[in-house]
Design a protein around this motif. Sequence first.
Motif, short mmCIF file in Angstrom:
data_model
loop_
_atom_site.label_atom_id
_atom_site.label_comp_id
_atom_site.label_asym_id
_atom_site.label_seq_id
_atom_site.Cartn_x
_atom_site.Cartn_y
_atom_site.Cartn_z
N LEU A 161 0.81 -1.23 0.00
CA LEU A 161 0.00 0.00 0.00
C LEU A 161 0.84 1.28 0.00
N GLY A 162 2.15 1.17 0.15
CA GLY A 162 3.02 2.34 0.15
C GLY A 162 3.75 2.51 1.47
N CYS A 163 4.41 3.67 1.63
CA CYS A 163 5.19 3.95 2.85
C CYS A 163 4.30 4.49 3.96
N TRP A 164 4.57 4.04 5.16
CA TRP A 164 3.82 4.46 6.34
C TRP A 164 4.80 4.97 7.38
N THR A 165 4.46 6.06 8.05
CA THR A 165 5.30 6.61 9.09
C THR A 165 5.29 5.70 10.31
N SER A 166 6.42 5.58 10.96
CA SER A 166 6.49 4.80 12.20
C SER A 166 5.66 5.50 13.26
N PRO A 167 5.31 4.80 14.33
CA PRO A 167 4.42 5.39 15.33
C PRO A 167 4.88 6.74 15.89
N SER A 168 6.16 6.92 16.12
CA SER A 168 6.61 8.21 16.64
C SER A 168 8.10 8.39 16.37
N PRO A 169 8.52 9.63 16.16
CA PRO A 169 9.96 9.89 16.01
C PRO A 169 10.65 9.80 17.37
N ILE A 170 11.95 9.69 17.33
CA ILE A 170 12.76 9.72 18.55
C ILE A 170 13.49 11.05 18.55
N THR A 171 13.38 11.78 19.64
CA THR A 171 14.04 13.08 19.77
C THR A 171 14.76 13.12 21.10
N ILE A 172 16.01 13.58 21.08
CA ILE A 172 16.78 13.71 22.32
C ILE A 172 17.51 15.05 22.30
N THR A 173 17.47 15.75 23.43
CA THR A 173 18.19 17.00 23.60
C THR A 173 19.23 16.79 24.69
N VAL A 174 20.48 17.17 24.39
CA VAL A 174 21.59 16.87 25.30
C VAL A 174 22.52 18.07 25.47
N ASP A 175 23.20 18.08 26.60
CA ASP A 175 24.38 18.91 26.82
C ASP A 175 25.57 17.95 26.76
N VAL A 176 26.50 18.20 25.84
CA VAL A 176 27.67 17.34 25.68
C VAL A 176 28.85 18.06 26.32
N TYR A 177 29.29 17.55 27.45
CA TYR A 177 30.45 18.09 28.15
C TYR A 177 31.70 17.36 27.68
N THR A 178 32.84 17.77 28.17
CA THR A 178 34.10 17.12 27.79
C THR A 178 34.24 15.74 28.40
N ASN A 179 33.49 15.44 29.47
CA ASN A 179 33.63 14.16 30.16
C ASN A 179 32.32 13.45 30.41
N GLN A 180 31.19 14.01 29.97
CA GLN A 180 29.90 13.35 30.18
C GLN A 180 28.86 13.98 29.26
N VAL A 181 27.72 13.29 29.16
CA VAL A 181 26.59 13.80 28.40
C VAL A 181 25.39 13.83 29.34
N THR A 182 24.70 14.97 29.38
CA THR A 182 23.51 15.11 30.20
C THR A 182 22.29 15.17 29.28
N VAL A 183 21.35 14.25 29.47
CA VAL A 183 20.13 14.25 28.70
C VAL A 183 19.17 15.26 29.32
N LEU A 184 18.80 16.25 28.53
CA LEU A 184 17.89 17.31 28.98
C LEU A 184 16.45 16.98 28.67
N GLY A 185 16.22 16.19 27.66
CA GLY A 185 14.87 15.78 27.31
C GLY A 185 14.91 14.71 26.25
N ALA A 186 13.90 13.83 26.28
CA ALA A 186 13.81 12.76 25.28
C ALA A 186 12.35 12.43 25.06
N SER A 187 12.01 12.09 23.83
CA SER A 187 10.66 11.62 23.54
C SER A 187 10.73 10.52 22.50
N THR A 188 9.83 9.57 22.62
CA THR A 188 9.75 8.47 21.64
C THR A 188 8.30 8.20 21.31
#
Length: 188
Positions: A161-188
């Motif tokens: 029947l053609g292409c269908w969008t997956s149920p939801s995109p994955i989005t992540i917002t981060v602060d990338v430090y020199t020694n760690q990554v902090t996740v500020l927000g995520a959605s799936t």
Amino acid sequence: MAMVKFYYAYQQSPGPYWWFLNLIQHEVEGFPTPSIGFSPCSAGEGVNAYSNTLPGQVFWGAAPTGSSSGQQTISYTLGAGPSGVYVQMTETVTQGTIGWGYSGNPSLGQDSWNWNFYNAVPDYTYTVIPSDIFMLDPSKPGGYPPLYETINFTSTFTNWLGCWTSPSPITITVDVYTNQVTVLGAST
């Protein structure tokens, strides 16, 4: 499946500059059903480092760029600044082929990849691995760590029947430090 590996290098002179490499891995797998299977149709990744409001977060480069269709093997090299901010990647698919298109807006700190899967089959994992590099320039606002960015992942699947969008995109917002990554927000 979506994953980002973050790599960092520091450059004292000239500088100081902080270099950040995003190695993005996106795996898309279709699924069989009793009557008809769903195969991967497309995938997409987008990065926004907000350089328009944080001009010290300088977009340096991305790969692969341009566009192509019907490739079984995708190869690229991306590097910048001091040694250590470097990636050499080769991807090969054995079921069908992959095409891609890249678009970016360096002044906004944005880039995106759109992938198309040709003659894809269910029950096979297609992996795409794009990369980009940002440099923090302390002479401009936002030019000190962390690197602030949002990364998006999308995918579609196809049947007769053609292409269908997956149920939801994955989005992540981060602060990338020199020694760690902090996740500020995520959605799936």
